[in-house]
Design an enzyme around this catalytic site. Structure first.
Site, mmCIF file in Angstrom:
data_model
loop_
_atom_site.group_PDB
_atom_site.id
_atom_site.type_symbol
_atom_site.label_atom_id
_atom_site.label_comp_id
_atom_site.label_asym_id
_atom_site.label_seq_id
_atom_site.Cartn_x
_atom_site.Cartn_y
_atom_site.Cartn_z
ATOM 1 C CG HIS A 53 50.960 46.620 41.293
ATOM 2 N ND1 HIS A 53 50.037 46.063 40.859
ATOM 3 C CD2 HIS A 53 50.461 47.252 42.414
ATOM 4 C CE1 HIS A 53 48.883 45.916 41.660
ATOM 5 N NE2 HIS A 53 49.381 46.628 42.717
ATOM 6 C CG ASP A 97 47.968 47.385 37.836
ATOM 7 O OD1 ASP A 97 48.984 46.866 37.691
ATOM 8 O OD2 ASP A 97 46.906 46.680 37.960
#
Ligand SMILES: *[C@@H]1O[C@H](CO)[C@@H](O)[C@H](O)[C@H]1NC(C)=O
Length: 400
Positions: free
Chosen positions: A242, A219
């Site tokens: 991310h 993430d």
């Protein structure tokens, strides 16, 4: 003779006085508190005993977790303490793999500590693989209950260095209500497919520095929540993951402003996003200003530059109502490399509260796909441009 004797007594006295000042108490969890580096005896009691003694000491103390593998069920390391504490982690500390071994969403947590150093080259292994499958926040809320590897709650004047966090079940690190905390040569390691495993999440803190660190996760590498002030992220490599994100903001009532975020000299590779600011539409009011991204190398990154005030994952919101989070004083300078999506620069601001004071300087992002070269997409923003602009800034069509 009398003078000589006096000098001898004086030096002896000085020696005694200087000993306790020069040497901090060393508390070894194995030698002094019965911990076993066998990978199955719970480190919890020895560690808590050592912590209690360190915390009560009026002079600085050092807790050592020697090399070896330990199992740790849970540890809440509570302050306030009487003096500063250094926690030297040389070993590898493993969490129970089964998520149901936890009835609170925390594994190792520091609460209300002033003057903390953590170092030693050790590893906190959350053994998260069994949890990630249960961690789909789009479909259930179970993700919020999974434990984080390391929580720093109301910790001031702290240095965390040469430490690795691996395979957390949820976020790796959460920084909440802290002042003056630095992470350096810090490593986050989890596979790309690990859900909701943000590297370092910062919220409601002032003076957070992340230096020369390496973050690979599933993430956001770093995520910055409401109430974050004076955050410096420098010399960080990120990816997979991310990217580096501010937000999401505006989802909850009473969020505090974000200000003074500096992301410098970072390399982002093979991530879903690069540098990003995201706010929810139909949101609660809020603000974020003074956010600067400079000297970032992008390698095969999706959405390298992204301001998204219509952030609405899993269609959880009403896209027709604009975000009420005001974004201002944002700069992107000297950002180059390759994009894995055609829209390399996307600045979508709120139609209700357009972005103000946005600056783009020396942008050079290449895209090599069948649709054509990189493009930019902008709304409700009128950025100040300087230096190179590739893609040509805020054009909705591919540049000729
Ligand atoms: C910040 O914390 C560090 C310890 O990591 C300390 O040495 C330094 O003096 C602190 N800075 C301020 C301004 O208190």
């Amino acid at each position: 003779m009398a003078v000589k004797l006096n000098i001898a007594i004086l030096s002896l006295l000085l020696l005694f006085i200087s000993i306790p000042k020069a040497k901090s108490t060393v508390l070894d969890v194995v030698a002094n508190f019965g911990a076993k580096a066998d990978g199955k005896t719970d480190l919890s009691t020895p560690l808590l005993k050592a912590w209690k003694e360190a915390c009560a000491s009026t002079t600085p103390s050092k807790i050592v977790i020697p090399k070896g593998t330990y199992l740790l069920s849970r540890a809440a390391l509570e302050g306030p303490c009487k003096s500063s504490i250094e926690l030297q982690v040389q070993g590898t500390i493993m969490a129970p793999a089964n998520p149901s071994a936890f009835n609170v969403p925390e594994w190792v947590v520091f609460n209300h500590v002033d003057g903390l150093t953590m170092s030693g080259g050790g590893v906190f292994d959350g053994q998260g693989a069994a949890a990630w499958g249960k961690n789909n926040c789009a479909q259930n809320k179970y993700c919020a209950a999974l434990p984080l590897n390391l929580r720093f709650n109301f910790v001031n004047n702290a240095m965390i260095q040469d430490i690795t966090t691996k395979d957390s079940k949820q976020f790796h690190v959460n920084v909440l209500g802290c002042q003056n905390i630095t992470f350096q040569r810090f490593t986050v390691s989890a596979p790309e497919n690990s859900l909701n495993t943000d590297g370092i999440h910062v919220g409601r803190s002032n003076g957070v520095t992340i230096l020369n660190s390496n973050i690979k996760t599933g993430d956001d590498c770093v995520s910055i929540g409401d109430g974050s002030k004076n955050v410096v992220i420098q010399g960080v490599t990120c990816g997979p993951g991310h990217g580096i994100s501010i937000g999401s903001l505006g989802k909850y009532e009473g969020e505090e402003p974000v200000s003074g975020i500096f992301v410098k000299d970072c390399t982002i590779s093979n991530t879903m996003n690069g540098v990003r600011i995201k706010t929810w539409p139909a949101s609660h009011p809020g603000s974020a200003s003074d956010m600067h991204f400079e000297g970032i190398t992008m390698n095969n990154v999706g959405n390298p530059i992204l301001v998204d005030q219509e952030y609405c994952p899993w269609n959880q919101c009403n896209l027709k109502v604009p975000s009420r989070v005001k974004l201002s004083k944002i700069s992107f300078k000297n950002i180059g490399g390759t994009s894995s999506t055609q829209v390399a620069v996307k600045i979508v601001c709120s139609s209700g509260l357009p972005c103000e004071g946005v600056e783009l300087a020396d942008i050079n992002l290449a895209y090599n796909g069948p649709e054509g070269p990189a493009i930019s997409q902008c709304s409700n923003v009128n950025p100040k441009l300087s230096g190179k602009q590739n893609p040509s800034a805020c054009s909705s069509k591919p540049s000729a």
